[in-house]
Design an enzyme around this catalytic site. Structure first.
Site, PDB file in Angstrom:
ATOM      1  N   SER A  39       0.849  -1.018   0.032  1.00 50.90           N
ATOM      2  CA  SER A  39       0.374   0.176   0.218  1.00 50.90           C
ATOM      3  C   SER A  39       0.939   1.394   0.133  1.00 50.90           C
ATOM      4  O   SER A  39       1.989   1.585   0.472  1.00 50.90           O
ATOM      5  CB  SER A  39      -0.836   0.367   1.337  1.00 50.90           C
ATOM      6  OG  SER A  39      -1.130   1.089   1.547  1.00 50.90           O
ATOM      7  N   TYR A  52      -2.264  -0.995  10.495  1.00 54.60           N
ATOM      8  CA  TYR A  52      -2.327  -1.552   9.308  1.00 54.60           C
ATOM      9  C   TYR A  52      -1.319  -1.468   8.636  1.00 54.60           C
ATOM     10  O   TYR A  52      -0.601  -2.338   7.497  1.00 54.60           O
ATOM     11  CB  TYR A  52      -3.696  -1.092   8.857  1.00 54.60           C
ATOM     12  CG  TYR A  52      -3.666  -1.152   7.773  1.00 54.60           C
ATOM     13  CD1 TYR A  52      -3.413  -2.487   6.315  1.00 54.60           C
ATOM     14  CD2 TYR A  52      -3.793  -0.243   6.704  1.00 54.60           C
ATOM     15  CE1 TYR A  52      -4.200  -2.735   5.246  1.00 54.60           C
ATOM     16  CE2 TYR A  52      -3.585  -0.462   4.915  1.00 54.60           C
ATOM     17  CZ  TYR A  52      -3.740  -1.411   4.474  1.00 54.60           C
ATOM     18  OH  TYR A  52      -3.604  -1.368   3.284  1.00 54.60           O
ATOM     19  N   LYS A  58       2.099  -3.534   6.477  1.00 56.52           N
ATOM     20  CA  LYS A  58       2.448  -4.064   4.933  1.00 56.52           C
ATOM     21  C   LYS A  58       4.525  -3.407   4.549  1.00 56.52           C
ATOM     22  O   LYS A  58       4.858  -4.020   3.617  1.00 56.52           O
ATOM     23  CB  LYS A  58       1.806  -2.510   4.602  1.00 56.52           C
ATOM     24  CG  LYS A  58       0.538  -2.986   4.419  1.00 56.52           C
ATOM     25  CD  LYS A  58       0.168  -3.579   3.296  1.00 56.52           C
ATOM     26  CE  LYS A  58      -1.600  -3.991   3.241  1.00 56.52           C
ATOM     27  NZ  LYS A  58      -2.035  -5.689   1.974  1.00 56.52           N
TER      28      LYS A  58
HETATM   29  N1  UFG Z   1     -13.534  11.184   2.625  1.00 52.75           N
HETATM   30  C1  UFG Z   1     -13.851  11.561   2.907  1.00 52.75           C
HETATM   31  N2  UFG Z   1     -15.274  11.205   3.431  1.00 52.75           N
HETATM   32  C2  UFG Z   1     -15.671   9.678   3.233  1.00 52.75           C
HETATM   33  C3  UFG Z   1     -14.203   8.769   3.454  1.00 52.75           C
HETATM   34  C4  UFG Z   1     -13.659   9.623   2.935  1.00 52.75           C
HETATM   35  O1  UFG Z   1     -14.062  12.656   2.415  1.00 52.75           O
HETATM   36  O2  UFG Z   1     -16.872   9.660   4.026  1.00 52.75           O
HETATM   37  C5  UFG Z   1     -12.146  11.551   2.137  1.00 52.75           C
HETATM   38  C6  UFG Z   1     -10.258  10.899   3.214  1.00 52.75           C
HETATM   39  O3  UFG Z   1     -10.616  12.134   4.194  1.00 52.75           O
HETATM   40  C7  UFG Z   1      -9.645  11.565   1.709  1.00 52.75           C
HETATM   41  C8  UFG Z   1     -10.457  10.197   0.272  1.00 52.75           C
HETATM   42  O4  UFG Z   1     -11.399  10.666   1.289  1.00 52.75           O
HETATM   43  O5  UFG Z   1      -9.383  12.085   2.022  1.00 52.75           O
HETATM   44  C9  UFG Z   1     -10.017   8.936   0.476  1.00 52.75           C
HETATM   45  O6  UFG Z   1     -10.311   8.333   1.822  1.00 52.75           O
HETATM   46  P1  UFG Z   1     -10.253   6.256   1.650  1.00 52.75           P
HETATM   47  O7  UFG Z   1     -10.726   6.418   2.740  1.00 52.75           O
HETATM   48  O8  UFG Z   1     -10.830   6.077   0.814  1.00 52.75           O
HETATM   49  O9  UFG Z   1      -8.901   6.271   1.194  1.00 52.75           O
HETATM   50  P2  UFG Z   1      -7.795   6.278   1.936  1.00 52.75           P
HETATM   51  O10 UFG Z   1      -6.873   8.019   1.518  1.00 52.75           O
HETATM   52  O11 UFG Z   1      -7.884   7.166   3.520  1.00 52.75           O
HETATM   53  O12 UFG Z   1      -6.408   4.936   2.474  1.00 52.75           O
HETATM   54  C10 UFG Z   1      -6.143   3.923   0.855  1.00 52.75           C
HETATM   55  C11 UFG Z   1      -6.429   3.061   2.077  1.00 52.75           C
HETATM   56  C12 UFG Z   1      -5.691   1.869   2.669  1.00 52.75           C
HETATM   57  C13 UFG Z   1      -4.716   2.971   3.050  1.00 52.75           C
HETATM   58  C14 UFG Z   1      -3.984   4.935   2.334  1.00 52.75           C
HETATM   59  C15 UFG Z   1      -3.437   5.004   2.703  1.00 52.75           C
HETATM   60  O13 UFG Z   1      -8.110   2.275   1.894  1.00 52.75           O
HETATM   61  O14 UFG Z   1      -5.941   1.037   2.953  1.00 52.75           O
HETATM   62  O15 UFG Z   1      -4.999   4.741   1.619  1.00 52.75           O
HETATM   63  O16 UFG Z   1      -2.255   4.589   1.415  1.00 52.75           O
HETATM   64  F1  UFG Z   1      -4.027   2.708   3.756  1.00 52.75           F
END
Ligand code: UFG
Length: 333
Positions: A124, A149, A153
């Site tokens: 990741s 988590y 990785k």
């Molecule tokens: N977001 C919102 N509202 C939500 C969910 C997400 O505004 O309800 C925003 C988050 O703040 C972020 C973006 O949408 O800016 C993406 O969020 P995600 O939760 O979809 O993904 P992340 O980038 O936080 O997480 C992903 C993977 C993880 C990994 C991480 C870091 O899901 O497994 O990238 O690489 F660890």
């Protein structure tokens, strides 16, 4: 010869199974169904018109893994199985370290017993931690992960690197995923999280479908063009094809490589919401909420190593990702 996909009925595993079968490879899936459904194997058969073997096992169960290797001529393992909920990993770290490390070690040990030397791992972008500026390149220092988590990785990458140093016949590729979204265009497989989604796209599709009232946009005061978080969203089918390319590469090389799988382009949360609404002709009500602890402002890849080593590039657009995600959600209603 067949390729073992652990976690092969999960979101990324199932799309990779489709792409591997379509590329002509035989596939064996091992999944304990802790976060996926048994009918996914049938859906993979339906999409590809090909058969595959499915084992409902936990891949930390050494006897079950040995039996699987006895019954099949496995020449490579693509290891997707693992716990992946960031928040849960903070609350239950031991469960994450035990499961994610144990499964990997068991697979590597059984592979060594059987002289199987190709291992592709679901890593990741989280391994880049919070100190590196985007775009991330594979030569950057990793670590400083913000949750257990992420540390699993990082630790597994180190385990693979050490194993390759010790065993000159081993080839291990850690694929550092950015943000996979979308679904197979058939609408038969896709991202199907249990309970309230943590990730952005499933929350958007469920909000558009009326299952959730509104999306909370986590922060609009980041140093990004519109103040909302920027991520490198990649169509899950493009990501799956990256595994086919990585498998071919690993069969011809030895040693450890970490490779980004992303598009190299960052989009904000509001870019995603607006594109989703426009492409699908639906409304996604949202409110601006507080930042989510642990989130970074901007995360995107430099995908040039994947292009150079694997000859792989993404093909699908953000519009494709939004359309296919909605198509899958509508199919489920
Ligand atoms: N977001 C919102 N509202 C939500 C969910 C997400 O505004 O309800 C925003 C988050 O703040 C972020 C973006 O949408 O800016 C993406 O969020 P995600 O939760 O979809 O993904 P992340 O980038 O936080 O997480 C992903 C993977 C993880 C990994 C991480 C870091 O899901 O497994 O990238 O690489 F660890």
């Amino acid at each position: 010869m067949a390729v073992l996909l652990t976690g092969g009925t999960g979101y990324i595993g199932s799309h990779t199974a489709v792409c591997m079968l379509e590329a002509g490879y035989d596939v064996v899936i091992a999944d304990d169904l802790s976060n996926s459904a048994a009918d996914v194997a049938d859906r993979i058969r339906q999409i590809t018109g090909r058969d595959l073997r499915f084992y409902q096992i936990d891949v930390s169960d050494r006897a079950a893994v040995r039996a699987l290797f006895d019954e099949n001529d496995i020449d490579a393992v693509i290891h997707f199985a693992g716990f992946k909920a960031v928040g849960e990993s903070v609350r239950e770290p031991l469960k994450y370290y035990r499961n994610n490390l144990d499964t990997t070690l068991t697979l590597l040990e059984v592979m060594a017993e059987r002289n199987v030397g190709v291992f592709i791992f679901s890593s990741s972008a989280t391994v880049y931690g919070d100190r590196n500026p985007a775009p991330y390149t594979e030569d950057m220092e990793t670590g400083r992960c913000s949750n257990p988590y992420g540390w699993t990785k990082e630790m597994i990458e180190r385990i693979l690197e050490s194993a390759c140093v010790a065993d000159g016949n081993l080839s291990a590729v850690a694929l550092r995923y950015f943000n996979p979204i979308g679904a197979h265009e058939s609408g038969l497989i896709g991202d199907d999280p249990n309970g309230i989604p943590n990730n952005l796209m499933p929350f958007i599709t469920q909000t558009a479908a009326g299952i959730r009232e509104r999306l909370s946009v986590f922060g609009d005061d980041y140093p990004t063009p519109d103040g909302t978080g920027v991520r490198d969203y990649i169509h899950v089918v493009d990501l799956a094809k990256g595994h086919v390319a990585a498998y071919r590469y690993a069969c011809d090389h030895k040693g450890f490589e970490a490779i980004n799988l992303g598009t190299g382009v960052g989009y904000s949360v509001l870019d995603i919401v607006k594109t989703f609404e426009r492409v699908n002709g639906v409304r996604v009500p949202y409110v601006i909420a507080a930042r989510r602890p642990g989130d970074l402002a901007s995360v995107y890849s430099d995908p040039s190593k994947a292009k150079a080593l694997l000859g792989w590039e993404t093909e699908k657009s953000l519009e494709d990702m939004c359309r296919d995600a909605w198509n899958y959600q509508k199919n489920r209603l």
